[in-house]
Design a protein around this motif. Sequence first.
Motif, PDB file in Angstrom:
ATOM      1  N   PHE A  25       0.860  -1.165   0.000  1.00 19.52           N
ATOM      2  CA  PHE A  25       0.000   0.000   0.000  1.00 19.52           C
ATOM      3  C   PHE A  25       0.908   1.229   0.000  1.00 19.52           C
ATOM      4  O   PHE A  25       1.580   1.499   0.993  1.00 19.52           O
ATOM      5  N   PHE A  26       0.964   1.932  -1.090  1.00 13.08           N
ATOM      6  CA  PHE A  26       1.821   3.117  -1.212  1.00 13.08           C
ATOM      7  C   PHE A  26       3.300   2.822  -0.982  1.00 13.08           C
ATOM      8  O   PHE A  26       4.043   3.652  -0.490  1.00 13.08           O
ATOM      9  N   GLU A  27       3.718   1.612  -1.331  1.00 15.64           N
ATOM     10  CA  GLU A  27       5.131   1.223  -1.239  1.00 15.64           C
ATOM     11  C   GLU A  27       5.745   1.523   0.129  1.00 15.64           C
ATOM     12  O   GLU A  27       6.852   2.036   0.235  1.00 15.64           O
ATOM     13  N   ILE A  28       5.005   1.223   1.163  1.00 14.93           N
ATOM     14  CA  ILE A  28       5.486   1.498   2.520  1.00 14.93           C
ATOM     15  C   ILE A  28       6.538   0.451   2.907  1.00 14.93           C
ATOM     16  O   ILE A  28       6.313  -0.743   2.743  1.00 14.93           O
ATOM     17  N   SER A  29       7.668   0.928   3.381  1.00 22.31           N
ATOM     18  CA  SER A  29       8.725  -0.027   3.713  1.00 22.31           C
ATOM     19  C   SER A  29       8.761  -0.355   5.198  1.00 22.31           C
ATOM     20  O   SER A  29       9.298  -1.378   5.592  1.00 22.31           O
ATOM     21  N   GLU A  30       8.209   0.513   6.011  1.00 17.77           N
ATOM     22  CA  GLU A  30       8.313   0.281   7.454  1.00 17.77           C
ATOM     23  C   GLU A  30       7.107   0.863   8.195  1.00 17.77           C
ATOM     24  O   GLU A  30       6.704   1.996   7.931  1.00 17.77           O
ATOM     25  N   VAL A  31       6.566   0.079   9.097  1.00 13.18           N
ATOM     26  CA  VAL A  31       5.476   0.561   9.954  1.00 13.18           C
ATOM     27  C   VAL A  31       5.803   0.155  11.382  1.00 13.18           C
ATOM     28  O   VAL A  31       6.122  -1.003  11.643  1.00 13.18           O
ATOM     29  N   GLU A  32       5.753   1.109  12.285  1.00 13.97           N
ATOM     30  CA  GLU A  32       6.039   0.769  13.687  1.00 13.97           C
ATOM     31  C   GLU A  32       4.959   1.386  14.561  1.00 13.97           C
ATOM     32  O   GLU A  32       4.725   2.594  14.507  1.00 13.97           O
ATOM     33  N   PHE A  33       4.299   0.540  15.315  1.00 15.42           N
ATOM     34  CA  PHE A  33       3.274   1.021  16.232  1.00 15.42           C
ATOM     35  C   PHE A  33       3.748   0.671  17.633  1.00 15.42           C
ATOM     36  O   PHE A  33       3.817  -0.491  17.997  1.00 15.42           O
ATOM     37  N   SER A  34       4.139   1.682  18.403  1.00 13.93           N
ATOM     38  CA  SER A  34       4.708   1.345  19.714  1.00 13.93           C
ATOM     39  C   SER A  34       4.039   2.122  20.842  1.00 13.93           C
ATOM     40  O   SER A  34       3.534   3.238  20.644  1.00 13.93           O
ATOM     41  N   ASN A  35       4.089   1.503  21.992  1.00 15.49           N
ATOM     42  CA  ASN A  35       3.493   2.057  23.195  1.00 15.49           C
ATOM     43  C   ASN A  35       4.465   3.057  23.837  1.00 15.49           C
ATOM     44  O   ASN A  35       5.595   2.709  24.154  1.00 15.49           O
ATOM     45  N   ILE A  36       4.049   4.321  24.003  1.00 14.48           N
ATOM     46  CA  ILE A  36       4.938   5.311  24.624  1.00 14.48           C
ATOM     47  C   ILE A  36       4.703   5.295  26.140  1.00 14.48           C
ATOM     48  O   ILE A  36       5.610   5.178  26.938  1.00 14.48           O
ATOM     49  N   GLU A  37       3.464   5.426  26.499  1.00 15.86           N
ATOM     50  CA  GLU A  37       3.077   5.281  27.901  1.00 15.86           C
ATOM     51  C   GLU A  37       1.636   4.779  27.909  1.00 15.86           C
ATOM     52  O   GLU A  37       1.053   4.595  26.838  1.00 15.86           O
ATOM     53  N   GLU A  38       1.076   4.604  29.096  1.00 14.02           N
ATOM     54  CA  GLU A  38      -0.258   4.026  29.158  1.00 14.02           C
ATOM     55  C   GLU A  38      -1.230   4.796  28.259  1.00 14.02           C
ATOM     56  O   GLU A  38      -1.348   6.019  28.373  1.00 14.02           O
ATOM     57  N   ASN A  39      -1.871   4.068  27.365  1.00 13.83           N
ATOM     58  CA  ASN A  39      -2.848   4.635  26.420  1.00 13.83           C
ATOM     59  C   ASN A  39      -2.271   5.564  25.355  1.00 13.83           C
ATOM     60  O   ASN A  39      -3.004   6.115  24.550  1.00 13.83           O
ATOM     61  N   LYS A  40      -0.965   5.781  25.404  1.00 10.03           N
ATOM     62  CA  LYS A  40      -0.357   6.640  24.381  1.00 10.03           C
ATOM     63  C   LYS A  40       0.549   5.812  23.473  1.00 10.03           C
ATOM     64  O   LYS A  40       1.339   5.004  23.955  1.00 10.03           O
ATOM     65  N   PHE A  41       0.427   6.045  22.188  1.00  9.34           N
ATOM     66  CA  PHE A  41       1.176   5.250  21.215  1.00  9.34           C
ATOM     67  C   PHE A  41       1.791   6.155  20.154  1.00  9.34           C
ATOM     68  O   PHE A  41       1.362   7.302  19.988  1.00  9.34           O
ATOM     69  N   SER A  42       2.784   5.577  19.466  1.00 13.92           N
ATOM     70  CA  SER A  42       3.301   6.326  18.318  1.00 13.92           C
ATOM     71  C   SER A  42       3.222   5.415  17.090  1.00 13.92           C
ATOM     72  O   SER A  42       3.470   4.207  17.167  1.00 13.92           O
ATOM     73  N   LEU A  43       2.841   5.999  15.981  1.00 11.00           N
ATOM     74  CA  LEU A  43       2.776   5.253  14.721  1.00 11.00           C
ATOM     75  C   LEU A  43       3.731   5.917  13.740  1.00 11.00           C
ATOM     76  O   LEU A  43       3.592   7.109  13.437  1.00 11.00           O
ATOM     77  N   LYS A  44       4.733   5.130  13.307  1.00 10.07           N
ATOM     78  CA  LYS A  44       5.696   5.648  12.335  1.00 10.07           C
ATOM     79  C   LYS A  44       5.508   4.899  11.026  1.00 10.07           C
ATOM     80  O   LYS A  44       5.497   3.669  11.019  1.00 10.07           O
TER      81      LYS A  44
END
Lengths: 190, 204
Positions: free
Chosen positions: B126-145
């Motif tokens: 999908f759109f030539e995506i090479s990397e996806v990272e979904f990580s937990n920063i703190e409780e209920n907070k996440f980062s999506l790269k």
Amino acid sequence: MNRKFLAAREDLVERIKDFAKKRNLTLYSVVNDILEQFLKVEDAGKTLSQVVEEYNIVKAVKDAGFILTPKTLWYELLEKQHNPDSIIKFWGEVGEWFGKYCKTVFPQESLPKLLEKTINTIFWDLSECVLKMDSEKVLIRCISSGYSELQTNILWAFLSGMMKAFNYKASKKEILKGIVVAIFGREVGE
Amino acid sequence: MSASKKFVAVRGDLLQKIIEISNRKGKTVYGFVNEIFEQAIKAEELDSTLPEIVDFYVLVKTLRKAGATLIFSDILNYSIKRLYEVEKEKLLKNWFSSGLWYGKFLKAKFQKPIEVLKKVLTSLFFFEISEVEFSNIEENKFSLKVISPNQPQENTELLSSFLEGILNALDFNILNRDCWRGIIIFEVEKRIKLSEMGLRDMEE
């Protein structure tokens, strides 16, 4: 879980044993995995060979530079273009290039089979895609009731581009909204 | 000359199912198992494994049902570039709405929609995506790269809008959004439903 034994051809078992070893897995776990996948596919009403073949063709299409996009967004982009003819021309060029790519990637595949598989993969919303071939001619019939005139022209441009790569030219054609019917003959001199 | 046989240990429940299916199809278990093994070897020859291929097949089928289509990337880029200059705001809005729909689709269809989203974004080109990272920063907070190095700026912005729609549908509030050519980073917070706060009565 109780273990049982099944018999299989020795050469096949040896091959599976090799790739289990390569991945540091036991033969037992790899064979179970294979059978589980088979049952999953069977539940979906397909055969393993269909799934493997479909994977092979989608992978080739992906490697050729196609990407997945939500259809509604693509249609919006398409219908709003001020100069749709340039898009149609572009698809024709891509069709010709893709035909040459397929000739290289699938050299053993017969033309009708190759066309049917690739057209059905790229234009997977077609309700019908029929290809018949005799020694001189290829008949192609594609139908999709949901296609606009522009989408139909794009399909035609891609198809005729692909056929050009195989040295075929349309001798008869009928293009209506959602319908493409054409007879292709070999180009003279080929 | 017939090929020699070898016996392989398998789980009893799986073998039982294989026997049932081969009987139904009027085939011998031996011949049927050989056919299955041949396909597994073919998968290996395609530089993949049967589980990967079946997973891929299921995802493609799911996305087909969800209305995805295959477009030659140069044509898509060309079409976006021409239209983005004149209809940027409208396109962004529509890509957001489409993301909302896809998010709701994932939520309705899968138990772990984020896991499926990651697979959809990477393995399904999908759109030539090479990397996806979904990580937990703190409780209920996440980062999506999301990294898609070959995408031009306008595609990155549209993809970002599309992802924002998906995240919204999956009950995330966007706290922060960074978007550079080919790179998208979201900081999100999971919306807590009243029922999860012990206030089910209020929600009802």
